[in-house]
Write a protein that holds these residues in place. Structure first.
Motif, PDB file in Angstrom:
ATOM      1  N   GLU A  60     -71.556 -25.387  -3.635  1.00 16.16           N
ATOM      2  CA  GLU A  60     -71.536 -24.175  -2.807  1.00 16.16           C
ATOM      3  C   GLU A  60     -72.069 -22.913  -3.466  1.00 16.16           C
ATOM      4  O   GLU A  60     -72.403 -21.969  -2.785  1.00 16.16           O
ATOM      5  N   GLY A  61     -72.146 -22.877  -4.777  1.00 14.22           N
ATOM      6  CA  GLY A  61     -72.500 -21.639  -5.474  1.00 14.22           C
ATOM      7  C   GLY A  61     -73.880 -21.101  -5.150  1.00 14.22           C
ATOM      8  O   GLY A  61     -74.647 -21.711  -4.400  1.00 14.22           O
ATOM      9  N   ASP A  62     -74.211 -19.956  -5.759  1.00  8.28           N
ATOM     10  CA  ASP A  62     -75.481 -19.274  -5.508  1.00  8.28           C
ATOM     11  C   ASP A  62     -76.482 -19.670  -6.602  1.00  8.28           C
ATOM     12  O   ASP A  62     -76.354 -19.232  -7.748  1.00  8.28           O
ATOM     13  N   PRO A  63     -77.496 -20.493  -6.259  1.00 14.04           N
ATOM     14  CA  PRO A  63     -78.424 -20.963  -7.287  1.00 14.04           C
ATOM     15  C   PRO A  63     -79.226 -19.830  -7.923  1.00 14.04           C
ATOM     16  O   PRO A  63     -79.619 -19.917  -9.085  1.00 14.04           O
ATOM     17  N   GLY A  64     -79.464 -18.735  -7.155  1.00 16.38           N
ATOM     18  CA  GLY A  64     -80.211 -17.595  -7.697  1.00 16.38           C
ATOM     19  C   GLY A  64     -79.464 -16.967  -8.868  1.00 16.38           C
ATOM     20  O   GLY A  64     -80.049 -16.663  -9.909  1.00 16.38           O
ATOM     21  N   LEU A  65     -78.169 -16.809  -8.677  1.00 12.48           N
ATOM     22  CA  LEU A  65     -77.333 -16.290  -9.767  1.00 12.48           C
ATOM     23  C   LEU A  65     -77.331 -17.285 -10.930  1.00 12.48           C
ATOM     24  O   LEU A  65     -77.401 -16.899 -12.102  1.00 12.48           O
ATOM     25  N   GLY A  66     -77.304 -18.572 -10.571  1.00 11.68           N
ATOM     26  CA  GLY A  66     -77.316 -19.627 -11.598  1.00 11.68           C
ATOM     27  C   GLY A  66     -78.530 -19.553 -12.505  1.00 11.68           C
ATOM     28  O   GLY A  66     -78.406 -19.676 -13.717  1.00 11.68           O
ATOM     29  N   VAL A  67     -79.724 -19.323 -11.913  1.00 11.04           N
ATOM     30  CA  VAL A  67     -80.956 -19.210 -12.724  1.00 11.04           C
ATOM     31  C   VAL A  67     -80.799 -18.080 -13.725  1.00 11.04           C
ATOM     32  O   VAL A  67     -81.116 -18.218 -14.909  1.00 11.04           O
ATOM     33  N   GLU A  68     -80.314 -16.937 -13.220  1.00 10.83           N
ATOM     34  CA  GLU A  68     -80.202 -15.762 -14.098  1.00 10.83           C
ATOM     35  C   GLU A  68     -79.230 -15.995 -15.238  1.00 10.83           C
ATOM     36  O   GLU A  68     -79.485 -15.623 -16.382  1.00 10.83           O
ATOM     37  N   LEU A  69     -78.101 -16.635 -14.912  1.00 14.50           N
ATOM     38  CA  LEU A  69     -77.118 -16.920 -15.957  1.00 14.50           C
ATOM     39  C   LEU A  69     -77.682 -17.936 -16.945  1.00 14.50           C
ATOM     40  O   LEU A  69     -77.491 -17.814 -18.153  1.00 14.50           O
ATOM     41  N   PHE A  70     -78.393 -18.912 -16.408  1.00 15.94           N
ATOM     42  CA  PHE A  70     -78.923 -19.967 -17.274  1.00 15.94           C
ATOM     43  C   PHE A  70     -79.884 -19.397 -18.301  1.00 15.94           C
ATOM     44  O   PHE A  70     -79.821 -19.712 -19.479  1.00 15.94           O
ATOM     45  N   GLN A  71     -80.792 -18.514 -17.830  1.00  9.97           N
ATOM     46  CA  GLN A  71     -81.808 -18.028 -18.771  1.00  9.97           C
ATOM     47  C   GLN A  71     -81.461 -16.676 -19.391  1.00  9.97           C
ATOM     48  O   GLN A  71     -82.250 -16.127 -20.149  1.00  9.97           O
ATOM     49  N   GLY A  72     -80.293 -16.162 -19.061  1.00  6.49           N
ATOM     50  CA  GLY A  72     -79.818 -14.984 -19.766  1.00  6.49           C
ATOM     51  C   GLY A  72     -80.352 -13.655 -19.268  1.00  6.49           C
ATOM     52  O   GLY A  72     -80.165 -12.634 -19.918  1.00  6.49           O
ATOM     53  N   THR A  73     -81.026 -13.642 -18.092  1.00 13.25           N
ATOM     54  CA  THR A  73     -81.439 -12.362 -17.538  1.00 13.25           C
ATOM     55  C   THR A  73     -80.218 -11.642 -16.967  1.00 13.25           C
ATOM     56  O   THR A  73     -80.253 -10.465 -16.700  1.00 13.25           O
ATOM     57  N   ARG A  74     -79.127 -12.390 -16.767  1.00 14.16           N
ATOM     58  CA  ARG A  74     -77.851 -11.768 -16.460  1.00 14.16           C
ATOM     59  C   ARG A  74     -76.807 -12.338 -17.418  1.00 14.16           C
ATOM     60  O   ARG A  74     -76.763 -13.539 -17.639  1.00 14.16           O
ATOM     61  N   ARG A  75     -76.010 -11.476 -17.991  1.00  9.98           N
ATOM     62  CA  ARG A  75     -75.044 -11.919 -19.004  1.00  9.98           C
ATOM     63  C   ARG A  75     -73.830 -12.564 -18.370  1.00  9.98           C
ATOM     64  O   ARG A  75     -73.430 -12.203 -17.286  1.00  9.98           O
TER      65      ARG A  75
ATOM     66  N   ASP B 258     -66.686 -18.634 -10.730  1.00 12.93           N
ATOM     67  CA  ASP B 258     -67.857 -18.258  -9.925  1.00 12.93           C
ATOM     68  C   ASP B 258     -69.148 -18.587 -10.653  1.00 12.93           C
ATOM     69  O   ASP B 258     -70.124 -19.035 -10.054  1.00 12.93           O
ATOM     70  N   GLU B 259     -69.148 -18.326 -11.944  1.00 13.71           N
ATOM     71  CA  GLU B 259     -70.337 -18.630 -12.746  1.00 13.71           C
ATOM     72  C   GLU B 259     -70.566 -20.134 -12.803  1.00 13.71           C
ATOM     73  O   GLU B 259     -71.708 -20.598 -12.740  1.00 13.71           O
ATOM     74  N   ILE B 260     -69.482 -20.878 -12.901  1.00 17.77           N
ATOM     75  CA  ILE B 260     -69.610 -22.342 -12.923  1.00 17.77           C
ATOM     76  C   ILE B 260     -70.230 -22.830 -11.607  1.00 17.77           C
ATOM     77  O   ILE B 260     -71.163 -23.633 -11.617  1.00 17.77           O
ATOM     78  N   SER B 261     -69.751 -22.297 -10.459  1.00 14.28           N
ATOM     79  CA  SER B 261     -70.335 -22.748  -9.177  1.00 14.28           C
ATOM     80  C   SER B 261     -71.810 -22.403  -9.102  1.00 14.28           C
ATOM     81  O   SER B 261     -72.611 -23.185  -8.599  1.00 14.28           O
ATOM     82  N   ALA B 262     -72.183 -21.205  -9.585  1.00 16.50           N
ATOM     83  CA  ALA B 262     -73.593 -20.796  -9.544  1.00 16.50           C
ATOM     84  C   ALA B 262     -74.437 -21.724 -10.413  1.00 16.50           C
ATOM     85  O   ALA B 262     -75.525 -22.147 -10.008  1.00 16.50           O
TER      86      ALA B 262
END
Ligand code: HEC
Ligand code: HEC
Length: 293
Positions: free
Chosen positions: A137-152, A217-221
């Motif tokens: 269910e999470g937000d994949p857009g947020l997931g990309v950012e978290l994965f590559q560190g553009t969002r902490r 939330d970060e885990i779902s993303a």
């Protein structure tokens, strides 16, 4: 001579019962209802009871396959138990591609409750099938950012890309310290990934997030992003046939072009034959010398 043993007096049997409890302090204890609750919060990310293999084996019937003591040792610290040379522990570790089960910080009483729960369910373990590959269910857009560190990450843990590789249109490069995660969703499913991110079973990754947990939330993303990456990779793999045909067309096109060019050069060459460039220059220079004379 060896007649039947005399019946124990009630008192003697009580003493025996007590000594048995002292010698086997773990036998016949645990509350299955409590065990079910613990199982669902701690173990369910990686194990089912009767629904098939997930990250770890289906635990249905484990209480018939292994002793209580064995289960205690495995759950408390499987790595230590495997290293001690236990054959079954080693075999199951090899079978699960050397994926280490994280040690569980559970009291003996809680493990007893889990065992009581597993005993109450019984059943038979199933081979494959426990990996849930539906869209999380999470937000994949947020997931990309978290994965590559553009969002902490909220709690300050390092970005995944500092250790992991990933093939995805919006990701450049990636670490080589740990496995590439492009296809990981296929093997572990959403629940398995959740299990790993809530309690990393690998020493290096565990250390990176110790005291800096990844939030739910970060885990779902991240789950949603890993699902996306897996879907895209699957699609481009499925399209490999088209890629191959396209490559052949390019190759044939190239060969055709080469033939055309060769013919063209051939024609030019024939035109040139009667008057070589060097000859013309030579003639001209001779002419010039004539004038100078
Ligand atoms: C992060 C994933 C993960 C979590 C969480 C987890 N396990 Fe495991 N477990 C595994 C894996 C993987 C194996 C296979 C053996 C190995 O690779 O070491 C395993 C193996 C086992 C085994 C041996 C099974 C057999 O057939 O011999 C038992 C028992 C077990 N786990 C119990 C538990 C219990 C109880 C919990 C919760 C308190 C739990 N596990 C939590 C991943 C996990
Ligand atoms: C400090 C390095 C490090 C960081 C940061 C890190 N990991 Fe890991 N991760 C590892 C290591 C080491 C393994 C064990 C597998 C291996 O040796 O490559 C692993 C394993 C995994 C696995 C299981 C892979 C498999 O095929 O079994 C998943 C899923 C995973 N990591 C997800 C993540 C995600 C998502 C992030 C970001 C939130 C992350 N990791 C951040 C080091 C790291």
């Amino acid at each position: 001579m060896a007649g039947p043993l005399p019946a124990l007096s009630p008192r003697a049997s009580k003493v025996l019962d007590l000594s048995e409890k002292l010698v086997f302090p773990l036998s016949k204890q645990g509350d299955p209802a409590e065990g079910k609750k613990i199982f669902q919060t701690v173990c369910f990310a990686c194990h089912t009871v009767g629904q098939g293999v997930r990250v770890g084996p289906d635990l249905a019937g484990i209480t018939k396959r292994q002793s209580r003591e064995w289960i205690h040792k495995f759950v408390t610290n499987s790595a230590k138990f495997i290293a001690s040379g236990d054959k079954d522990a080693k075999a199951i570790f090899e079978e699960f591609k050397k994926f280490p089960m994280p040690p569980q910080a559970l009291s003996a009483a809680k493990i007893d409750s889990i065992i009581a729960y597993l005993e109450s369910v019984g059943g038979v373990a199933r081979a494959g099938g426990g990996v849930d590959k539906t869209r999380p269910e999470g937000d994949p857009g947020l997931g990309v950012e978290l994965f590559q560190g553009t969002r902490r990450l909220t709690n300050g843990g390092p970005s995944c890309i500092s250790c992991h590789g990933m093939k995805h249109p919006s990701i450049m490069g990636g670490g080589t310290m740990a496995v590439d995660l492009t296809m990981v969703y296929d093997r572990l499913g959403g629940a398995g990934i959740k299990g790993i991110l809530s309690s990393p079973p690998f020493p290096l990754m565990k250390k990176a997030y110790e005291g800096r947990p990844i939030t739910p939330d970060e885990i779902s993303a991240l789950q949603a992003f890993l699902f996306d990456a897996y879907q895209q990779a699957k699609k481009s793999k499925g399209g490999a046939g088209i890629g191959w045909q396209y490559g052949l067309i390019l190759l044939l096109g190239g060969l055709l072009g080469l033939v055309v060019l060769l013919l063209l050069f051939g024609a030019l060459w024939r035109d040139r034959k009667p008057g070589l460039v060097n000859q013309k220059i030579y003639d001209r220079q001779l002419g010039a010398a004539d004038i100078a004379d």
